[in-house]
Design a protein around this motif. Structure first.
Motif, short mmCIF file in Angstrom:
data_model
loop_
_atom_site.label_atom_id
_atom_site.label_comp_id
_atom_site.label_asym_id
_atom_site.label_seq_id
_atom_site.Cartn_x
_atom_site.Cartn_y
_atom_site.Cartn_z
N ARG A 45 47.97 52.97 50.50
CA ARG A 45 46.72 53.73 50.48
C ARG A 45 45.51 52.82 50.27
O ARG A 45 44.39 53.20 50.61
CB ARG A 45 46.78 54.81 49.39
N ILE A 46 45.73 51.64 49.72
CA ILE A 46 44.70 50.60 49.64
C ILE A 46 45.36 49.30 50.09
O ILE A 46 46.58 49.19 50.13
CB ILE A 46 44.10 50.46 48.21
N GLY A 47 44.54 48.32 50.41
CA GLY A 47 45.08 47.08 50.94
C GLY A 47 45.26 45.97 49.93
O GLY A 47 46.01 45.02 50.16
N LEU A 48 44.55 46.06 48.80
CA LEU A 48 44.65 45.03 47.79
C LEU A 48 44.09 45.53 46.47
O LEU A 48 43.38 46.53 46.44
CB LEU A 48 43.90 43.76 48.21
N VAL A 49 44.44 44.83 45.41
CA VAL A 49 43.91 45.10 44.08
C VAL A 49 43.32 43.78 43.57
O VAL A 49 43.95 42.74 43.70
CB VAL A 49 44.99 45.60 43.10
N ILE A 50 42.12 43.85 43.03
CA ILE A 50 41.48 42.66 42.46
C ILE A 50 41.52 42.81 40.95
O ILE A 50 41.06 43.80 40.40
CB ILE A 50 40.04 42.51 42.95
N LYS A 51 42.07 41.80 40.29
CA LYS A 51 42.23 41.81 38.83
C LYS A 51 42.35 40.35 38.39
O LYS A 51 42.71 39.50 39.18
CB LYS A 51 43.50 42.59 38.49
N LEU A 52 42.04 40.06 37.14
CA LEU A 52 42.16 38.70 36.64
C LEU A 52 43.55 38.15 36.95
O LEU A 52 44.56 38.84 36.78
CB LEU A 52 41.91 38.64 35.14
N PHE A 53 43.62 36.90 37.41
CA PHE A 53 44.85 36.30 37.89
C PHE A 53 46.02 36.40 36.90
O PHE A 53 47.10 36.85 37.28
CB PHE A 53 44.60 34.84 38.30
N PRO A 54 45.84 36.01 35.63
CA PRO A 54 47.00 36.11 34.74
C PRO A 54 47.44 37.55 34.51
O PRO A 54 48.63 37.83 34.37
CB PRO A 54 46.55 35.47 33.43
N VAL A 55 46.50 38.47 34.54
CA VAL A 55 46.83 39.87 34.30
C VAL A 55 47.56 40.46 35.50
O VAL A 55 48.62 41.08 35.36
CB VAL A 55 45.57 40.69 33.97
N ILE A 56 47.03 40.26 36.70
CA ILE A 56 47.67 40.84 37.89
C ILE A 56 49.04 40.19 38.12
O ILE A 56 49.99 40.85 38.53
CB ILE A 56 46.77 40.75 39.15
#
Length: 120
Positions: A45-56
């Motif tokens: 439903r979405i193509g990507l998620v942006i989140k802090l690198f260590p968290v994601i």
């Protein structure tokens, strides 16, 4: 479409990518809705998620159909905060950090979550 948490520092990155035409849009999720964003990503439903690198990296570790494709450089400096007058917590955190450094776990965690450039 990029998914981000409302009120998150990822909004700045997402807005820049949108302005550059690198993403088609932004879908905002409540701060406690990161799991829903990852579900939407898995479902397409979405193509990507942006989140802090260590968290994601940690969030997708138990989702084999997801992976972290890239790390976007930012100038964020992260820290842990607690009340200055909480001597017990300060002592406990410092003791835990000393233990982690002394037994080598700190170095192992650092290597796992912050590998040198060019290493996955």
């Amino acid at each position: 479409m990029a998914g981000i948490q409302s009120g998150n520092t990822s909004d700045f990155v997402a807005r820049r990518l949108l302005a550059e035409g690198a993403i088609a849009g932004i879908k905002y999720y409540p701060y406690d809705g990161i799991g829903v964003a990852l579900d939407d990503l898995e479902a397409g439903r979405i193509g990507l998620v942006i989140k802090l690198f260590p968290v994601i990296s940690w969030l997708v570790k138990d989702r084999p159909q997801l992976s972290v494709a890239m790390q976007v450089p930012t100038h964020e400096k992260l820290g842990i905060a607690f009340a200055k007058d909480n001597d017990g917590l300060c002592t406990a955190v410092n003791r835990a950090l000393t233990t982690l450094r002394d037994n080598g776990e700190f170095s192992r965690l650092q290597a796992r979550w912050f590998p040198p450039a060019g290493r996955p």
